[in-house]
Design a protein around this motif. Structure first.
Motif: not given
Length: 589
Positions: A134-162
């Motif tokens: 996300i920090n390196v990309s010259p444009t905002e790519e939705p997949v980077y945010y969505s994938n990071r959200g998937a990581c937060y979902m799978n953490m224990k406990p999940p980070k729902f707000e993030l």
């Protein structure tokens, strides 16, 4: 997780050369994440080519070079750039010096690293690499945010707000991003933000053309939880009020008329109040009947017979306003005073059925039969319970028994015909209806219910004729039952798809009886068929006010919240309105 660009590895090779050629410009150390700007220092290589285990340089004689100690650690430059812990951590100044195309390729490489760690279930590191992308990309790519959200979902406990924050960003960049919409819905549901979750699940379902079974099941699950929770809250805080006239009238009509209880030679004010309550009941003045019986019990009645009668009536009104516990208490008190009072036994059976206890329901009927085996109301109402439980054979047997004891009660004949129809005995059912029509020519109920069976058979004109006849008979009454008009509207819609005619029938019904729940519910459904969602929502709100019980209220809330979710979708996706309407029409029954 989606794959990285195919050109990413080529960029990694070029980055290796960049690092080797610019060692002095590269800082050594760990990544120092700048919280405010989200940019970190890039540190990937040593400033000299020494091994990790080397000590201070000593002069070496030519030809006496000592072999490198491979156990002391690898040369950092020999570690592939993408495998170094600080890969992709750049200062703002360094980022500005990299061409846009190279930054995009670096971001793709970082995303690939994130994918690799995600597959290994190292969600913390995966999220870190998606953040670097996300920090390196010259444009905002939705997949980077969505994938990071998937990581937060799978953490224990999940980070729902993030998760919600990242999916918000992904959806703002691509509002058709179904994966992010579903992921945000999961997080919202986990946080019990059910209305928002329902909106997202509904959006995902529609965007997928109603083909995503998992999303459709989620809509159903959240709708059920939301509507049942809200219904319980409303019932708990709502002031008791009598339901619509049509409902009350139908309930009291299900019992045969009984003579008034005898008064003592010198009746008290309370005794007379009870008689007034029963007189008001006979003329369908339910509000005054309820008020009179409450006053009679508060004043105190002369004897147990009168008190048992008053408790029976007050318990009935409590049942009608959905005070099921209060109804049970009053009816049991009535039975305690006069154990042979079979109507109280029959009504307590209805209470037990409402509480979901069929065993106690049938025990109450058996007690009633012990006290008065020739009371036809017992068998009629026991037949109703069998009918509700889809035991149509037993229902028919009880209706027959009720009719044998008293053949002047129209509803035993009607319900017998309907039970026969449900059993598949169509010829017998039609014959029973024809006999009932002949035996009760001035009653509106036989042609109305006969019309419903004709409608079920697709005999539309015959059904409409019967509905018209039923309402002609209703016109002679002070208070009219407008159900035949509503049924006629449904028939016109099913026959000719004439929504305008159907709506007109329901609107005329509501002019006569503004509290006719069937008319309101039908108008709401007709509005949905036309994608007039705002109108449907208002009608569902009106239906909520008329709903008597918690299950009825939950059912109405289900439709209302589903309609609101669809309305929200159309507000967010106005360009899809025509396609949505076409899908809705195609899926209509």
């Amino acid at each position: 997780m989606s794959n990285s660009d195919s050109s990413a590895q080529g960029f990694v090779d070029r980055m290796q050369s960049f690092v080797t050629e610019n060692k002095r410009a590269i800082l050594i150390g760990t990544a120092l994440v700048v919280a405010a700007g989200g940019v970190a220092l890039y540190a990937s290589a040593s400033s000299s080519p020494k091994t990790l285990g080397d000590k201070k340089d000593k002069k070496k004689k030519p030809g006496k070079s000592k072999p490198r100690d491979v156990e002391s650690g690898p040369i950092i430059e020999e570690i592939p750039v993408e495998d170094q812990p600080n890969f992709g951590v750049l200062t703002k100044e360094q980022l500005e010096g990299i061409p846009t195309e190279e930054r995009a390729k670096l971001a793709a490489a970082l995303k690939k690293k994130g994918n690799d760690y995600y597959q290994k279930e190292n969600f913390e590191l995966a999220a870190e690499f998606y953040t670097r992308a996300i920090n390196v990309s010259p444009t905002e790519e939705p997949v980077y945010y969505s994938n990071r959200g998937a990581c937060y979902m799978n953490m224990k406990p999940p980070k729902f707000e993030l998760i919600i924050e990242d999916c918000d960003k992904a959806i703002s960049l691509n509002k058709d991003y179904v994966k992010a919409i579903n992921r945000r819905a999961n997080a919202l549901e986990a946080l019990d933000r059910l209305e928002e979750a329902l909106g997202d699940y509904t959006t995902a379902t529609i965007l997928d053309g109603f083909q995503n079974e998992k999303a459709a099941q989620a809509v159903e699950r959240v709708l059920k939880k939301l509507s049942s929770t809200k219904a319980a809250e409303i019932i708990k805080t709502r002031e008791p009020h009598l339901p619509a006239y049509t409902f009350i009238s139908a309930y009291f009509s299900a019992f045969r008329t009984r003579p008034l209880p005898p008064l003592p030679e010198e009746p008290t004010i309370a005794d007379n109040a009870l008689i007034n309550a029963l007189h008001a009941l006979q003329v369908a003045d339910y509000t005054h009947s309820w008020s009179f019986v409450i006053g009679a019990l508060e004043e105190g009645l002369s004897n147990d017979t009168l008190k048992a009668e008053a408790l029976n009536l007050r318990g009935t009104f409590k049942f009608l306003v959905n005070d099921v516990k209060g109804a049970e208490e009053d009816l049991l008190a009535s039975i305690a005073l006069i154990p042979s009072f079979t109507q109280s036994w029959v009504k307590i059976a209805s209470v037990y059925m409402e509480q979901g206890n069929p065993e106690k329901t049938f025990e109450a009927f058996e007690e009633a039969i012990k006290h008065n085996p020739n009371d036809p109301d017992i068998y009629y109402h026991r037949g109703q319970v069998h009918f509700i439980m889809n035991d149509f054979k037993q229902a028919a047997a009880n209706y027959n028994k009720s009719t044998l004891l008293d053949d002047q009660f129209v509803f035993s004949h009607i319900q017998l015909a309907v039970a026969q129809y449900k059993e598949g005995q169509v010829a017998s059912s039609m014959a029973t209806f024809r006999k009932t029509l002949k035996a009760f020519p001035e009653r509106s109920e036989p042609p109305n219910y006969y019309g419903e069976l004709l409608l079920d058979q697709g005999r539309f004109q015959d059904a409409i004729d019967k509905f018209d006849r039923a309402f002609e008979l209703e016109k002679t009454k002070t208070r009219q039952n407008v159900l035949p008009m509503v049924n006629k509207g449904l028939a016109l819609y099913q026959w000719k798809q004439d929504i305008g005619a159907a709506e007109k029938c329901c609107q005329e019904a509501l002019e006569i009886d503004p509290e006719c729940e069937a008319a309101v519910a039908t108008l709401a459904q007709l509005s949905l068929q036309q994608s007039k969602i705002d109108t449907a929502v208002e009608l569902f709100k009106r239906q909520m006010e008329l709903a008597r019980s918690e299950p009825e209220l939950a059912n109405t809330l289900t439709y209302m919240y589903a309609s609101i979710a669809q309305k929200t979708f159309l507000e967010n996706y106005p360009e899809r309105k025509q396609a949505f309407s076409a899908m809705a029409q195609a899926m209509a029954p």
